[in-house]
Enzyme design. Structure first.
Site: not given
Ligand code: MRU
Length: 350
Positions: A52-54, A198, A239, A249-250
Site C-alpha cells: 500500500r502507499g501510492a 499504518q 495519494d 491523503n489518508k
Molecule cells: O491506504 P494506504 O495505506 O495505501 O494509504 C497511504 C497513504 O495515504 C499515504 O499517506 C500516501 O499513499 C502517500 S505514501 C508515500
C-alpha cells in the site's frame, strides 16, 4: 535491500523472475514475503493491502504488467498486445484513489505499444526504471523538504509514507529521514492512523528499524499536542494532488490541516509528480475509496464494536490547497499552492 544510513527497508522487489512483496498486513509482528507470479494476484495484493502507499502501488502495478506480458506472450505471440488490456484493467480496478497506479499503468502501456518480439526484458527494464526513478525522486524531495525545516524542531506525521509506501526511502518520511540526519528534527510524533494503523504498525516500525526515535499518539490527541506548542511542522504524503493543489491523503489528513492552521503549525505535503493529477481541477473530483466496515468494527480479526453497529470507512480525505503551506515534489517546492504555481512546477512534463 539498501545499506544506506536511515534507509534499510524495501517493500517491493523483483526477485528470481517474480514479484516479491513484504506483507504489510502482518508487520510489525511478522516479516513475511509473498511471491507473486501473475497480474491477477498482483491486483489482489494491492486491493488487500499486502502492499500500500501510492508510489509503492504504482511500482507494484508496473511489475504486474511485466508478469501479465510474460503470460500473454507465452499464450499468443500474435495477440498478446490486445490480450493484455484485460490485465491492465484488472490492475486498474485494484484501488481507486492513488493516481500513481494509473500513471504507472499508462507508462507501461505506452512502452509496450512500441515493442516487437518477446516483450519481457524491455518491460522489466521499464518497470525497474519506474522503481529507481521513484527512489531518486524521494531522495531529492528529502533534500528539498528538509531544507524547509530550519530550526531543530518537533514534527508530526500521519499514516505511513516511508520505504514501505514507496519504491524506497519515502516521501514525507523521506523528508523526516533527511531532516533527522541533518540534525533538524528533535522529535517525531506519528499518528497511529485508525483504522488500519499504518502509523502504529508501519511508520513506527520503519523509524525504529532505522534508529530514529518515534512517539506514537492517537490522532485524536493531535489537537492537544499542537496546543502545547511543540510541533513546528505536520508532514504528510499524498495519494492524489489535483491541479489546484488540493491533496487527497489518508483519512485524518484534512483534520490535521485544519488543526495545523488553527495552531500556527506549518503543513507540508511531500509527493512525486507521479502523484499529481493535472487532469482534475480540484479535490472535488478525486475518487475516495470506501473500504470494508470490517476494518473499523474489528481489530486483527477480533470484533471490537458492539454487535449490530455499522461503520463508515472512507480511506482518504482531501486537504484543500488553502491549508497547505508547501507541496514538495522532485521538481521543486510550491509554497501556498495555486493552479498557476502547480502548472509552472509541472511544466511541459505534466
Ligand atoms: O491506504 P494506504 O495505506 O495505501 O494509504 C497511504 C497513504 O495515504 C499515504 O499517506 C500516501 O499513499 C502517500 S505514501 C508515500
Amino acid at each position: 535491500m539498501s545499506n544506506n544510513h536511515y534507509d534499510s527497508i524495501r517493500a517491493v522487489e523483483w526477485h528470481d523472475g517474480a514479484l516479491k512483496l513484504l506483507d504489510q498486513r502482518v508487520l510489525p509482528h511478522r516479516r513475511e514475503y509473498l511471491v507473486i507470479e501473475d497480474a491477477a494476484s498482483t491486483a489482489q495484493a494491492i486491493t488487500d493491502m499486502v502492499v500500500r502507499g501510492a508510489p509503492a502501488i504504482g511500482v507494484t502495478a508496473a511489475y504486474g504488467v511485466v508478469l501479465a506480458a510474460r503470460d500473454r506472450y507465452a499464450r499468443s505471440a500474435a495477440t498478446w498486445k490486445q490480450d493484455i488490456e484485460a490485465d491492465l484493467e484488472t490492475l486498474a480496478r485494484s484501488r481507486p484513489t492513488a493516481v500513481n497506479l494509473f500513471w504507472a499503468l499508462e507508462r507501461m502501456r505506452r512502452h509496450l505499444a512500441n515493442l516487437s518480439g518477446d516483450p519481457h526484458q524491455s518491460l522489466l527494464a521499464e518497470a525497474r526504471r519506474i522503481h529507481e526513478e521513484d527512489i531518486a525522486a524521494n531522495r531529492r524531495m528529502g533534500m528539498l523538504g528538509a531544507a524547509l525545516i530550519q530550526d531543530r524542531c518537533t514534527v508530526l506525521t500521519h499514516c505511513n509514507t516511508g520505504s514501505l509506501a514507496t519504491g524506497g526511502y519515502g516521501t514525507a518520511l523521506g523528508v523526516i529521514r533527511a531532516a533527522y540526519a541533518a540534525g533538524h528534527i528533535s522529535q517525531v510524533f506519528a499518528d497511529e492512523t485508525r483504522p488500519w494503523l499504518q502509523g502504529a504498525r508501519l511508520t513506527a516500525w520503519e523509524l525504529v528499524e532505522d534508529r530514529i526515535p518515534v512517539t506514537l499518539l492517537c490522532e485524536g490527541a493531535a489537537a492537544h499536542l499542537m496546543k502545547q506548542g511543540g510541533v513546528r511542522w505536520v508532514i504528510v504524503g499524498a495519494d492524489r494532488i489535483a491541479a489546484n493543489g488540493d491533496t487527497a491523503n489518508k483519512i485524518g489528513t484534512y483534520s490535521l490541516a485544519i488543526l495545523a492552521r488553527h495552531h500556527g503549525v506549518k503543513f507540508m505535503v511531500v509527493a512525486p509528480t507521479s502523484t499529481v493529477d493535472m487532469t482534475i481541477a480540484s479535490g472535488a473530483d478525486i475518487p475516495i475509496e470506501i473500504r470494508s466496515p470490517a476494518e473499523v468494527l474489528t481489530h486483527a480479526g477480533h470484533p471490537i464494536a458492539a454487535e449490530g453497529a455499522q461503520a463508515w470507512n472512507p480511506a482518504f480525505d482531501v486537504a484543500p490547497a488553502g491549508l497547505i503551506d508547501a507541496i514538495v515534489t522532485e521538481r521543486g517546492v510550491v509554497l501556498a499552492p495555486t493552479t498557476a504555481k502547480m502548472a509552472a512546477m509541472m511544466g511541459n512534463g505534466a
